[in-house]
Scaffold this motif. Structure first.
Motif, PDB file in Angstrom:
ATOM      1  N   THR A 212     -31.660  94.226  29.062  1.00 23.59           N
ATOM      2  CA  THR A 212     -30.906  94.097  30.294  1.00 23.59           C
ATOM      3  C   THR A 212     -30.416  92.673  30.474  1.00 23.59           C
ATOM      4  N   VAL A 213     -29.399  92.547  31.328  1.00 22.68           N
ATOM      5  CA  VAL A 213     -28.902  91.229  31.732  1.00 22.68           C
ATOM      6  C   VAL A 213     -28.914  91.196  33.250  1.00 22.68           C
ATOM      7  N   PRO A 214     -29.154  90.027  33.847  1.00 26.64           N
ATOM      8  CA  PRO A 214     -29.271  89.944  35.307  1.00 26.64           C
ATOM      9  C   PRO A 214     -27.920  89.839  36.010  1.00 26.64           C
ATOM     10  N   HIS A 215     -26.966  90.692  35.603  1.00 25.32           N
ATOM     11  CA  HIS A 215     -25.637  90.671  36.204  1.00 25.32           C
ATOM     12  C   HIS A 215     -25.051  92.078  36.153  1.00 25.32           C
ATOM     13  N   PRO A 216     -24.289  92.486  37.150  1.00 33.73           N
ATOM     14  CA  PRO A 216     -23.416  93.649  36.972  1.00 33.73           C
ATOM     15  C   PRO A 216     -22.248  93.242  36.081  1.00 33.73           C
ATOM     16  N   VAL A 217     -21.817  94.132  35.178  1.00 30.82           N
ATOM     17  CA  VAL A 217     -20.800  93.750  34.194  1.00 30.82           C
ATOM     18  C   VAL A 217     -19.654  94.762  34.218  1.00 30.82           C
TER      19      VAL A 217
END
Length: 457
Positions: free
Chosen positions: A428-433
């Motif tokens: 996961t990444v801590p951003h909406p993409v």
């Protein structure tokens, strides 16, 4: 009273057992092999046990400066960005970023000065060899991928090819006269009529769009000069390969392969279609020709000898889709063997997409993924409905997938390797993409703070 030194007398053994006979040479060799093997295993275990654990499969590596209304393209470990004019720069600029080093490589202005600050028409980017092609509203700029130097500009949209040549297409129009006429616009990909209207009586001159007629111009991508032009033809397409060539379907129904730099005819076959009513598509080593949108003949690109032919069950469009040939007909996509033209199966879909080593069935929303398709039967393989938002690869790199997390500020990534039947999670990444692109090593996405890049393995 202090104790004196204690001495332990081990004495001498007077009843020593008789010595065993020395082992034979074969037995000694076996013992040595066993000891060496045990030592090697111990060393391997020791080294393996001391090796650091593998790092995460997804690591953020860059967050290059972002401007509003920019367009970007990821190729390998490089990110190319077209920035609109700003208050400081009155021209568009193209910047190349090295994502591995996290550094700008070059920035080059393109186009004419424009004092207006704000959105402009979209720019499209492509990379062909050591050239970066940037198409704006009416012109293609050719930049050197290493230095950013503008090599040339061409007043057309250019499809780049090998050996520094590019193909531009212009529609061919025919003027007529009469009391009334219907003007029809046809989608060249499907043959569907997308717009039509009737010129009212009393208008003595009107314009009729001929069936797919075009004029192809071949330009030198290092000078911008036109090398040669086809004149009005039914179709013109660049063919893949080391020796650049152009396939042309002439107005009198002949199929030709011409040298891309000189226009000289290398091979020709007459009577392929009836007049100019034909369509042409390259598909690997084949050239697919359609006559009346229902009859398809595959020719070998190297010889123009016919390989197979097929009759579609209705009007449709054929195209190469990975390992097979696809034909879109009446809401279905039919699959054909590239070597024999034998029907392999069908999928209920208007179009199948070949991406990342997989044949994909798309969902009802634009760009949405449903599942991968077995190209040799049409049956579904890997369910992708949990990953509705695809990541666009710029080349044949693996298919990267993304989806939002139940938490609004996180997103998941996964990868489906070519030929694989199971999805591998990346993390996961801590951003909406949104608007993600991928290569064989990196992923870039637009986030709330601009464009970010991650390296994956």
């Amino acid at each position: 009273m202090s104790a004196g030194p204690v001495v332990i007398d081990l004495g001498v053994r007077t009843h020593e057992p008789p010595a065993e006979p020395a082992p034979s040479r074969p037995a000694l060799a076996r013992h040595l092999r066993t000891a060496v093997t045990a030592l090697v295993v111990a060393l391997v275990l020791a080294v393996g046990g001391s090796a650091p654990p593998p790092g995460p499969a997804l690591v953020e590596v860059a967050a290059p400066p972002t401007s509003i209304w920019q367009q970007e393209l990821l190729v390998g470990d490089r990110l190319y960005v077209v920035h609109p004019p700003t208050e400081r720069s009155s021209r568009r600029t193209v910047t190349a970023y090295d994502l591995t080093r996290g550094a700008d490589l070059w920035t080059s202005p393109i186009g004419v000065e424009n004092r207006a600050v704000g959105p402009e028409g979209a720019a499209s980017l492509s990379v062909v060899g050591d050239r970066v092609l940037v198409y704006t509203e009416d012109r293609t700029f050719v930049l050197d991928a290493v230095s950013g130097r503008v090599r040339a500009s061409v007043p057309h949209e250019v499809e780049g090819g090998a050996a520094g040549v590019g193909l531009s297409r212009d529609g061919a129009w025919v003027l007529g006269a009469g009391e009334s006429a219907e003007v029809v616009a046809v989608d060249p990909a499907t043959g569907e009529i997308v717009q039509s209207f009737v010129v009212p009586p009393g208008v003595s001159t009107w314009v009729t769009v001929t069936g797919g007629a075009v004029t192809g111009s071949i330009s030198d991508l290092d000078t911008g000069g036109v090398l040669w032009s086809t004149g009005p033809v039914a179709a013109a397409e660049l063919l893949p390969g080391e020796s650049p060539s152009v396939a042309v379907l002439t107005a009198d129904g002949a199929l030709e392969v011409r040298d891309a730099r000189t226009g000289a005819v290398r091979r020709s076959r007459a009577g392929v279609v009836d007049g100019a009513a034909g369509r042409l598509r390259p598909a690997g080593d084949l050239v697919l020709v359609q006559d009346d949108w229902a009859t398809v003949t595959a020719y070998a690109a190297g010889t123009l000898e016919p390989v197979w032919d097929a009759v579609l069950p209705g009007r449709g469009a054929v195209y190469g889709c990975g390992a097979v040939v696809c034909a879109a007909v009446d809401g279905r996509t039919l699959l054909y063997d590239t070597g024999s033209g034998r029907p392999l199966g069908e999928v209920v879909a208007n179009h199948l997409d070949s991406r990342g080593g997989h044949l994909l069935r798309l969902g009802p929303r634009e760009g949405e993924l449903e599942h991968t398709v077995d190209p040799y039967s049409g049956r579904p393989l890997v369910d992708l409905s949990d990953w509705p938002e695809p990541v666009i690869p710029a080349d044949g790199s693996p298919l990267v997938l993304t989806r939002p997390d139940r938490l609004p500020d996180r997103a998941w990534f996964a990868v489906l390797e070519p030929g694989a039947t199971r999805i591998r999670m990346l993390g996961t990444v801590p951003h909406p993409v949104t608007g993600c692109q991928s290569s064989a090593t990196h992923v870039i996405c637009r986030t709330e703070g601009g464009v970010r890049a991650w390296q994956y393995r």
